[in-house]
Design an enzyme around this catalytic site. Structure first.
Site, PDB file in Angstrom:
ATOM      1  N   GLU A  77     -12.134 -11.128  88.817  1.00 12.59           N
ATOM      2  CA  GLU A  77     -11.559 -12.457  88.580  1.00 12.59           C
ATOM      3  C   GLU A  77     -11.363 -13.238  89.872  1.00 12.59           C
ATOM      4  O   GLU A  77     -10.564 -14.186  89.920  1.00 12.59           O
ATOM      5  CB  GLU A  77     -10.279 -12.310  87.754  1.00 12.59           C
ATOM      6  N   TYR A 123      16.519 -20.251  86.679  1.00 15.00           N
ATOM      7  CA  TYR A 123      15.506 -19.669  87.570  1.00 15.00           C
ATOM      8  C   TYR A 123      14.106 -19.777  86.995  1.00 15.00           C
ATOM      9  O   TYR A 123      13.138 -19.900  87.731  1.00 15.00           O
ATOM     10  CB  TYR A 123      15.869 -18.223  87.953  1.00 15.00           C
TER      11      TYR A 123
HETATM   12  O1  LIG Z   1      -6.561  -7.594  85.085  1.00 18.64           O
HETATM   13  C1  LIG Z   1      -7.740  -7.426  85.275  1.00 18.64           C
HETATM   14  C2  LIG Z   1      -8.771  -8.134  84.479  1.00 18.64           C
HETATM   15  O2  LIG Z   1      -8.177  -9.157  83.741  1.00 18.64           O
HETATM   16  C3  LIG Z   1      -8.179  -6.456  86.321  1.00 18.64           C
HETATM   17  O3  LIG Z   1      -9.497  -6.706  86.716  1.00 18.64           O
HETATM   18  P1  LIG Z   1      -9.970  -6.242  88.157  1.00 18.64           P
HETATM   19  O4  LIG Z   1      -9.720  -4.758  88.239  1.00 18.64           O
HETATM   20  O5  LIG Z   1     -11.425  -6.583  88.261  1.00 18.64           O
HETATM   21  O6  LIG Z   1      -9.115  -7.002  89.149  1.00 18.64           O
HETATM   22 ZN   LIG Z   2      -6.139  -9.132  83.486  1.00 17.01          ZN
END
Ligand SMILES: O=C(CO)COP(=O)(O)O
Ligand SMILES: [Zn+2]
Length: 215
Positions: A77, A123
């Protein structure tokens, strides 16, 4: 960026990642973290890494175009983080988690897609504010970047439907604080569901926003 700053940021990502994981705020190898570096690139957590057991030396270093310069392969991501940074020059870090109560809220049919949680506490208003829902896409789907683009300029946090929050902050510490407030408010929302709770009034929200402006 000096070696000292690079090392400090790597250590901070690993320390806060472990803290989030140890408190059950994300599970397995879920979640990812990034920090903007002063050479115009980023440090990002590697794909499929457990946030509780990050090796600072293996954190991915990316240039301003998103090319991996060294470390393990970055989160799938990375483009989502980059899309958010592009809209938010004031943000220095982004945290994405699969925090249970926030994910639960992201699955509810009744939530307002323009603002998923009510202003239950001061908060929450100070750290998160309005929280739009991003329609469901597969983790790592490039369409998530486009979906976030229209929202990230106006919102420091978004909630991915049936997935989890993505939260930007001025610093990594600020982004972590905001994810914690979001998760607590999601938990309160679920606890109070059906109890018709009083929320903060628009005047109370406006007063907080004037006194504690968010980035
Ligand atoms: O939360 C995640 C995908 O939405 C984790 O993905 P990654 O291990 O590629 O960072
Ligand atoms: Zn995720």
């Amino acid at each position: 960026m000096s070696r000292h700053d690079d090392n400090r940021l790597r250590e901070q990502i690993a320390t806060l990642g472990r803290s989030l994981f140890d408190r059950g705020l994300t599970m397995g190898s879920s979640g990812n973290i990034s920090v903007r570096t002063d050479d115009g690139g980023w440090l990002m957590t590697p794909t499929n890494a457990c946030l509780g057991r990050l090796d600072p030396a293996r954190i991915s270093r990316l240039d301003g175009e998103g090319n991996c310069l060294d470390g393990d392969r970055p989160t799938k991501e990375s483009f989502l983080h980059m899309a958010m940074y592009a809209e938010r020059p004031q943000s220095g870090a982004i945290v994405h988690l699969h925090s249970t109560h926030s994910v639960a809220v992201s699955c509810l049919p009744e939530i307002d897609h323009d603002d998923c949680l009510p202003p239950l506490t001061a908060y929450y208003v100070m750290r998160v504010g309005r929280l739009p829902l991003v329609p469901y896409h597969m983790p790592g789907d490039a369409a998530l970047g486009d979906a976030v683009k229209g929202l990230a300029g106006r919102h420091s946090a978004v909630l991915l439907a049936n997935h989890g929050p993505v939260v930007a902050g001025k610093s990594l510490e600020a982004a972590v604080y905001a994810t914690e407030e979001l998760e607590e408010t999601a938990k309160l929302y679920l606890l109070l569901r059906g109890h018709n709770p009083r929320t903060l009034t628009p005047d109370q929200v406006a007063a907080l926003e004037a006194r504690f402006p968010r980035d």
